[in-house]
Design a protein around this motif. Sequence first.
Motif, short mmCIF file in Angstrom:
data_model
loop_
_atom_site.label_atom_id
_atom_site.label_comp_id
_atom_site.label_asym_id
_atom_site.label_seq_id
_atom_site.Cartn_x
_atom_site.Cartn_y
_atom_site.Cartn_z
N ALA A 79 -21.00 -13.37 -28.60
CA ALA A 79 -20.49 -12.51 -27.54
C ALA A 79 -19.77 -11.29 -28.13
O ALA A 79 -19.84 -10.18 -27.56
N LYS A 80 -19.07 -11.50 -29.25
CA LYS A 80 -18.34 -10.39 -29.88
C LYS A 80 -19.23 -9.61 -30.85
O LYS A 80 -18.76 -8.72 -31.56
N ARG A 81 -20.52 -9.99 -30.90
CA ARG A 81 -21.52 -9.32 -31.74
C ARG A 81 -21.18 -9.42 -33.23
O ARG A 81 -21.57 -8.58 -34.04
N ILE A 82 -20.47 -10.50 -33.57
CA ILE A 82 -20.22 -10.79 -34.99
C ILE A 82 -21.40 -11.59 -35.55
O ILE A 82 -21.77 -11.43 -36.73
N PHE A 104 -19.67 -24.94 -31.70
CA PHE A 104 -20.49 -24.17 -30.77
C PHE A 104 -19.67 -23.14 -30.00
O PHE A 104 -20.16 -22.06 -29.67
N PHE A 105 -18.40 -23.46 -29.73
CA PHE A 105 -17.53 -22.48 -29.08
C PHE A 105 -17.40 -21.22 -29.93
O PHE A 105 -17.53 -20.10 -29.42
N PHE A 106 -17.16 -21.41 -31.22
CA PHE A 106 -17.00 -20.24 -32.10
C PHE A 106 -18.32 -19.49 -32.27
O PHE A 106 -18.33 -18.26 -32.43
N ILE A 107 -19.45 -20.23 -32.25
CA ILE A 107 -20.75 -19.54 -32.33
C ILE A 107 -20.96 -18.66 -31.10
O ILE A 107 -21.33 -17.47 -31.21
N PHE A 108 -20.75 -19.24 -29.91
CA PHE A 108 -20.94 -18.46 -28.69
C PHE A 108 -19.98 -17.27 -28.65
O PHE A 108 -20.37 -16.17 -28.24
N LEU A 162 -12.17 -15.17 -34.58
CA LEU A 162 -11.07 -14.77 -33.69
C LEU A 162 -10.40 -13.48 -34.15
O LEU A 162 -9.99 -12.66 -33.32
N THR A 163 -10.27 -13.31 -35.46
CA THR A 163 -9.49 -12.17 -35.98
C THR A 163 -10.34 -11.08 -36.59
O THR A 163 -9.88 -9.95 -36.76
N GLN A 164 -11.59 -11.44 -36.96
CA GLN A 164 -12.47 -10.54 -37.69
C GLN A 164 -11.82 -10.03 -38.98
O GLN A 164 -12.08 -8.91 -39.43
N LYS A 165 -10.97 -10.90 -39.54
CA LYS A 165 -10.31 -10.57 -40.80
C LYS A 165 -10.62 -11.65 -41.83
O LYS A 165 -10.67 -12.83 -41.50
#
Length: 800
Positions: free
Chosen positions: A350-353, A342-346, A474-477
């Motif tokens: 938030a980062k609009r990913i 859930f942390f990574f989902i939120f 975290l990295t969007q990579k």
Amino acid sequence: MKKDLTSIIYTLFFIAVLSFIYLSIMPRWTFTNEEALTEFSTKRALTHVKNISQKPHYVGSENHNQVANYLQTELTKLGLKPSIQQGFTLTDWGNLVKSKNIIARIEGSKNTKALLLLSHYDSAPHSASPGASDDAAGIATILEGVRTFLHNKTPHQNDIIILFTDAEELGLNGAALFATQHQWAKDVGLVLNFEARGSSGPSYMLMETNNGNAGMVQNFAAANPTFPVSNSLMYSIYKMLPNDTDLTIFREQSNIQGFNFAFIDGHYNYHTAQDDYNHLDPNSLTHQGSYLMPLLNHFSNSNLNTTKSVEDYVYFSIPFSFISYPFSWVIPMLIIAFGLFFFFIFLGIAKRILTIQKILQGFVPLLGSLFSAALITFLGWKALLQIYPQYNDLLNGFTYNGHAYIAAFVLLSIAISFAFYHFFTPNKITANHFVAPLFIWLLINTGIAFSLQGAGFLIIPVYFGIFMFGFYILTQKYSPVFNLIFSIPALLIIAPFIQMFPIGLGLKILFGSAILTVLSFGLLLPTLGNYVQKGTWSILFLLASIGFFAKAHSNADYEKGKAKSNSLVYLYDADTSQAQWLTYDKNLDSWTKNYLGEDPKTPKGISDIPLFSKYDSQFTFAAQAPLQRIPHPTIEFLTDSIADNLRYLKIRISPNRKVNRYDIFANEKMDIYNIKTNGVSHLQQNGKIFKREGKKLLSYYVVDNEPLLLEFNINAATVFDMKLLESSFDLMQNPLFNIRKRADWMMPTPFVLNDAVAIKKTIKPSPGIIQEAVKVTEQKSIIPNPTETVTPPVDSTKIE
């Protein structure tokens, strides 16, 4: 083109990992002419298997005694002093037999608990089974292991007891005889039991405990076997089921725990005439030896009391490794996984990913794949049973071409998954689509945490999936190498179950493999989802699936070594003076039609003799048979007396021909108390009412044509209603019948009374035989005290 090449590389990587798992899960024995005497030798063990399994050696057969003599000779060659334990037991299965156990002991340097090495030497009755895998392989493992141990003069503190039990196939009777009557039983601290339920495949380790497994797990890990194959999911399920190995007797009767080791693939050979030396996979025997030697060295010097515990551990194996941790970790690990998820989902939102809409869209291809693959596989197998009715001939539910069907349906499930993601997602799958499989896996692990904690290790590949998900957030990579590496745990931990489930539970469970395949596909989505040409890959996997279906079709017919099972019983009803041929077969072949004809009838007059069968098989067809002069058994009522509203009976049934089995049936309304058979009581009754299901009272497997002696009480007002079925396993050799030999692509059906000459007869005294020796002076309840043993007056009444 470059992206297509990348997809091919990914596929080759997955194939390489799966191949590594397959090749490293068990030892691969290579024949050598000279094997060191200091090492366990598969070649020497196979020599024992060949000698033991030359012919069927079920209890009561001539070859049974020959195998017993061979084992005594081999133990003597090792410098041991084997002894024989003989006696009757009546076990939970309702089976009575006179067992002959073979026992030897190696003394240790200290007066401590003993380690018991256990295996049975009888083969299965009825089906002409030579018993090479079940259980000559177990006997051979122990003989060669002990030889190696003694040759190396291995120092050891604990005594080592070697027990080759008898009558395991009939009802664990030999183990019951030792556990309840032998003076050495109280010395045993731990049991290592070697078994088989097939003729090939890896040997799985299963524990039998009354309490926790923590001590067992820790000691097993300390012994450090090279090829451990086990997991606590199997342990948890096994504890829920009614177990039926010799080790069960020690756990239930003496609170002695231990390890079972058994290979289960090639299940179609189990208990059949094909359980011979040629069908046994030497690698499976080698795997048994790879367990015995390190465990023998460890437990012969360990404090066996340390194997006892009240705590349970989660454990699982991956190639060359055995990993464990306490059950108490399962829920915290689940909570942490949910927290990270859930942390990574939120964070992703938030980062609009991530977006809620796209996350929900990700459930469509996953759930569509899941339900479609499961339904198609379930209905597909049902359809195959209609197309190939011969598959119903194999009672164990696993066909000779079963592995081809596993591959076909698994590949089909992958094709379905690729197809759904091709139609419902864009060319490139994003992190939004990975939320669905992670969420489904977390829900599964929630159920596990609260109801099946032994499967708690399934959270581990989910963690690696969350790490892949989090890395992208975290990295969007996108890191192909990172994702490939973090996909390995799913392949190591989950993929083996896809094959294990249908092998262990039968092909009827193939839909479970399909579900697990799709769920695994979901965990591998960060890699598989980036295949550009998903539609093309779907077609490729579909074609591969069709190829395996074609392979299965080409191997659908019977042949020598992959035989059709069939059955035939001659039954004479002494009450009606009629005889009939009976079969359990659903599909009659040329051999059975010789006796049942082209238009067989429904069996009649057999409802009062419901024979037990492992797979609840019933007679299917019948035809009139010629009457033959078969000597009937002699039924003698040695005592038939009434005292205090109780009727005491002592009945002796003696054969007048060579017989192998007596089955006794009694009306369900007859409450039977204080039963003794050939001088022994039922192990679980303790003087109370004899508990039974249905009409079966007991089955007596005859040794040396010894009579059956029944002693029991019933209420005086109860109508006496008992039936006898006397059987001999000699239909094929009996000169009265001149039965045609089976073709080489046929074999006797296992797990049922087969190739037998049977006589059905009512057990009854002559009119007026009951004599009331003691007059009742006061009215008492006709319901006896089930814990009270009634001593009858002397009565010499006898009927010939």
